[in-house]
Design a protein around this motif. Structure first.
Motif, PDB file in Angstrom:
ATOM      1  N   LEU A  56      -0.871  18.619   5.297  1.00  0.00           N
ATOM      2  CA  LEU A  56      -0.194  19.516   4.363  1.00  0.00           C
ATOM      3  C   LEU A  56      -1.195  20.216   3.460  1.00  0.00           C
ATOM      4  CD1 LEU A  56       2.892  17.364   3.277  1.00  0.00           C
ATOM      5  CD2 LEU A  56       2.921  19.459   4.636  1.00  0.00           C
ATOM      6  N   ALA A  57      -2.158  19.450   2.954  1.00  0.00           N
ATOM      7  CA  ALA A  57      -3.179  20.028   2.087  1.00  0.00           C
ATOM      8  C   ALA A  57      -3.984  21.085   2.843  1.00  0.00           C
ATOM      9  CB  ALA A  57      -4.100  18.939   1.549  1.00  0.00           C
ATOM     10  N   LYS A  58      -4.348  20.784   4.073  1.00  0.00           N
ATOM     11  CA  LYS A  58      -5.115  21.737   4.886  1.00  0.00           C
ATOM     12  C   LYS A  58      -4.340  23.029   5.080  1.00  0.00           C
ATOM     13  CE  LYS A  58      -7.098  22.495   9.448  1.00  0.00           C
ATOM     14  NZ  LYS A  58      -6.519  23.819   9.562  1.00  0.00           N
ATOM     15  N   GLN A  59      -3.052  22.914   5.404  1.00  0.00           N
ATOM     16  CA  GLN A  59      -2.233  24.117   5.603  1.00  0.00           C
ATOM     17  C   GLN A  59      -2.196  24.974   4.345  1.00  0.00           C
ATOM     18  OE1 GLN A  59       1.527  22.616   6.961  1.00  0.00           O
ATOM     19  NE2 GLN A  59       0.738  22.034   8.964  1.00  0.00           N
ATOM     20  N   GLU A  60      -2.063  24.348   3.197  1.00  0.00           N
ATOM     21  CA  GLU A  60      -2.012  25.091   1.943  1.00  0.00           C
ATOM     22  C   GLU A  60      -3.358  25.726   1.612  1.00  0.00           C
ATOM     23  OE1 GLU A  60      -0.238  23.154  -1.417  1.00  0.00           O
ATOM     24  OE2 GLU A  60       1.261  22.194  -0.160  1.00  0.00           O
ATOM     25  N   LEU A  61      -4.436  25.066   1.967  1.00  0.00           N
ATOM     26  CA  LEU A  61      -5.770  25.555   1.627  1.00  0.00           C
ATOM     27  C   LEU A  61      -6.305  26.601   2.611  1.00  0.00           C
ATOM     28  CD1 LEU A  61      -7.322  22.175   0.498  1.00  0.00           C
ATOM     29  CD2 LEU A  61      -6.777  24.145  -0.974  1.00  0.00           C
ATOM     30  N   ASP A  62      -5.732  26.625   3.836  1.00  0.00           N
ATOM     31  CA  ASP A  62      -6.203  27.575   4.846  1.00  0.00           C
ATOM     32  C   ASP A  62      -5.992  28.992   4.421  1.00  0.00           C
ATOM     33  OD1 ASP A  62      -7.436  25.966   6.678  1.00  0.00           O
ATOM     34  OD2 ASP A  62      -5.708  25.822   7.998  1.00  0.00           O
TER      35      ASP A  62
ATOM     36  N   THR B  13       0.847  -1.185   0.000  1.00  0.00           N
ATOM     37  CA  THR B  13       0.000   0.000   0.000  1.00  0.00           C
ATOM     38  C   THR B  13       0.885   1.238   0.000  1.00  0.00           C
ATOM     39  OG1 THR B  13      -0.107   0.086   2.410  1.00  0.00           O
ATOM     40  CG2 THR B  13      -1.840  -1.172   1.269  1.00  0.00           C
ATOM     41  N   SER B  14       0.286   2.359  -0.372  1.00  0.00           N
ATOM     42  CA  SER B  14       1.024   3.614  -0.355  1.00  0.00           C
ATOM     43  C   SER B  14       0.042   4.771  -0.233  1.00  0.00           C
ATOM     44  CB  SER B  14       1.867   3.759  -1.628  1.00  0.00           C
ATOM     45  OG  SER B  14       1.043   3.806  -2.776  1.00  0.00           O
ATOM     46  N   CYS B  15       0.589   5.967  -0.218  1.00  0.00           N
ATOM     47  CA  CYS B  15      -0.232   7.174  -0.169  1.00  0.00           C
ATOM     48  C   CYS B  15      -0.167   7.878  -1.518  1.00  0.00           C
ATOM     49  CB  CYS B  15       0.292   8.130   0.892  1.00  0.00           C
ATOM     50  SG  CYS B  15       0.116   7.545   2.557  1.00  0.00           S
ATOM     51  N   ARG B  16      -1.226   8.596  -1.812  1.00  0.00           N
ATOM     52  CA  ARG B  16      -1.180   9.455  -2.990  1.00  0.00           C
ATOM     53  C   ARG B  16      -0.505  10.760  -2.588  1.00  0.00           C
ATOM     54  NH1 ARG B  16      -7.131   8.687  -5.168  1.00  0.00           N
ATOM     55  NH2 ARG B  16      -6.583  10.343  -6.593  1.00  0.00           N
ATOM     56  N   PRO B  17       0.081  11.457  -3.547  1.00  0.00           N
ATOM     57  CA  PRO B  17       0.856  12.659  -3.215  1.00  0.00           C
ATOM     58  C   PRO B  17      -0.015  13.780  -2.648  1.00  0.00           C
ATOM     59  CG  PRO B  17       0.655  12.406  -5.599  1.00  0.00           C
ATOM     60  CD  PRO B  17       0.077  11.167  -4.980  1.00  0.00           C
ATOM     61  N   PRO B  18       0.603  14.663  -1.867  1.00  0.00           N
ATOM     62  CA  PRO B  18      -0.149  15.747  -1.246  1.00  0.00           C
ATOM     63  C   PRO B  18      -0.950  16.600  -2.228  1.00  0.00           C
ATOM     64  CG  PRO B  18       2.016  15.596  -0.256  1.00  0.00           C
ATOM     65  CD  PRO B  18       2.006  14.649  -1.416  1.00  0.00           C
ATOM     66  N   TRP B  19      -0.432  16.823  -3.434  1.00  0.00           N
ATOM     67  CA  TRP B  19      -1.167  17.659  -4.390  1.00  0.00           C
ATOM     68  C   TRP B  19      -2.492  17.013  -4.792  1.00  0.00           C
ATOM     69  CZ3 TRP B  19      -2.370  15.880  -9.211  1.00  0.00           C
ATOM     70  CH2 TRP B  19      -1.622  14.811  -9.712  1.00  0.00           C
ATOM     71  N   GLU B  20      -2.562  15.685  -4.824  1.00  0.00           N
ATOM     72  CA  GLU B  20      -3.828  15.018  -5.145  1.00  0.00           C
ATOM     73  C   GLU B  20      -4.824  15.163  -3.992  1.00  0.00           C
ATOM     74  OE1 GLU B  20      -3.681  11.036  -6.657  1.00  0.00           O
ATOM     75  OE2 GLU B  20      -2.114  11.536  -8.098  1.00  0.00           O
ATOM     76  N   VAL B  21      -4.311  15.095  -2.771  1.00  0.00           N
ATOM     77  CA  VAL B  21      -5.167  15.285  -1.598  1.00  0.00           C
ATOM     78  C   VAL B  21      -5.725  16.705  -1.625  1.00  0.00           C
ATOM     79  CG1 VAL B  21      -5.244  15.281   0.924  1.00  0.00           C
ATOM     80  CG2 VAL B  21      -3.824  13.602  -0.270  1.00  0.00           C
TER      81      VAL B  21
ATOM     82  N   GLU C 153      -6.197  18.649  -4.222  1.00  0.00           N
ATOM     83  CA  GLU C 153      -7.213  18.747  -5.283  1.00  0.00           C
ATOM     84  C   GLU C 153      -8.537  18.139  -4.843  1.00  0.00           C
ATOM     85  OE1 GLU C 153      -5.714  16.996  -8.872  1.00  0.00           O
ATOM     86  OE2 GLU C 153      -4.508  18.765  -9.357  1.00  0.00           O
ATOM     87  N   PHE C 154      -8.478  17.033  -4.115  1.00  0.00           N
ATOM     88  CA  PHE C 154      -9.697  16.382  -3.629  1.00  0.00           C
ATOM     89  C   PHE C 154     -10.486  17.333  -2.735  1.00  0.00           C
ATOM     90  CE2 PHE C 154     -11.813  13.695  -0.375  1.00  0.00           C
ATOM     91  CZ  PHE C 154     -12.671  12.983  -1.202  1.00  0.00           C
ATOM     92  N   PHE C 155      -9.794  17.961  -1.779  1.00  0.00           N
ATOM     93  CA  PHE C 155     -10.467  18.899  -0.878  1.00  0.00           C
ATOM     94  C   PHE C 155     -10.879  20.185  -1.587  1.00  0.00           C
ATOM     95  CE2 PHE C 155      -7.950  16.652   2.587  1.00  0.00           C
ATOM     96  CZ  PHE C 155      -9.042  15.946   3.052  1.00  0.00           C
ATOM     97  N   GLN C 156     -10.035  20.645  -2.509  1.00  0.00           N
ATOM     98  CA  GLN C 156     -10.287  21.916  -3.192  1.00  0.00           C
ATOM     99  C   GLN C 156     -11.626  21.915  -3.924  1.00  0.00           C
ATOM    100  OE1 GLN C 156      -8.008  24.797  -3.285  1.00  0.00           O
ATOM    101  NE2 GLN C 156     -10.036  25.596  -3.766  1.00  0.00           N
ATOM    102  N   GLN C 157     -12.013  20.790  -4.507  1.00  0.00           N
ATOM    103  CA  GLN C 157     -13.262  20.734  -5.259  1.00  0.00           C
ATOM    104  C   GLN C 157     -14.471  21.083  -4.396  1.00  0.00           C
ATOM    105  OE1 GLN C 157     -14.438  16.719  -6.594  1.00  0.00           O
ATOM    106  NE2 GLN C 157     -13.071  15.880  -5.025  1.00  0.00           N
ATOM    107  N   PHE C 158     -14.425  20.746  -3.132  1.00  0.00           N
ATOM    108  CA  PHE C 158     -15.540  21.050  -2.229  1.00  0.00           C
ATOM    109  C   PHE C 158     -15.483  22.501  -1.753  1.00  0.00           C
ATOM    110  CE2 PHE C 158     -14.369  16.542  -1.690  1.00  0.00           C
ATOM    111  CZ  PHE C 158     -15.419  16.014  -2.412  1.00  0.00           C
TER     112      PHE C 158
END
Length: 109
Positions: free
Chosen positions: A103-109, A63-71, A73-78
């Motif tokens: 990381l995604a949250k920090q960038e989107l805040d 298993t692995s994680c998807r990169p932060p930029w994909e996370v 983008e997922f949140f950004q759509q909402f």
């Protein structure tokens, strides 16, 4: 109070039909099975009993994680729809995905 949406990731193990019926978007998590990468879709197309039988038979799985930029983008759509996001995710102790969400949250805040 603003409108909000509840989202989760595939590690929640919520059956895809339940997620669809409730309108809960699911962030699909990657896994590699016998050298081929897939996104875990909660059993929509990946047949779970077959998967576990192959696993029991010794198939190579990771298993692995998807990169932060994909996370992000997922949140950004909402957020683009004016929605607050309530994310119910997998434990930080079991997956690096939580760190990518932070990381995604920090960038989107």
């Amino acid at each position: 109070m603003r409108d909000y949406i509840i989202v989760t990731d595939a590690d929640s193990e919520m059956p895809w039909k339940v997620a669809a019926d409730l309108g809960v978007p699911v962030f699909e998590m990657p896994f590699t099975f016998e050298g081929v990468e897939y996104n875990y879709d909660l059993g929509k197309e990946v047949v779970i009993p077959d998967f576990f039988q192959k696993l029991a038979d010794g198939a190579d799985v990771s298993t692995s994680c998807r990169p932060p930029w994909e996370v992000k983008e997922f949140f950004q759509q909402f957020l683009d729809q004016g929605l607050d996001v309530l994310y119910i995710g997998f434990s930080h102790a079991l997956s690096n995905h939580h760190a990518n969400c932070q990381l995604a949250k920090q960038e989107l805040d």
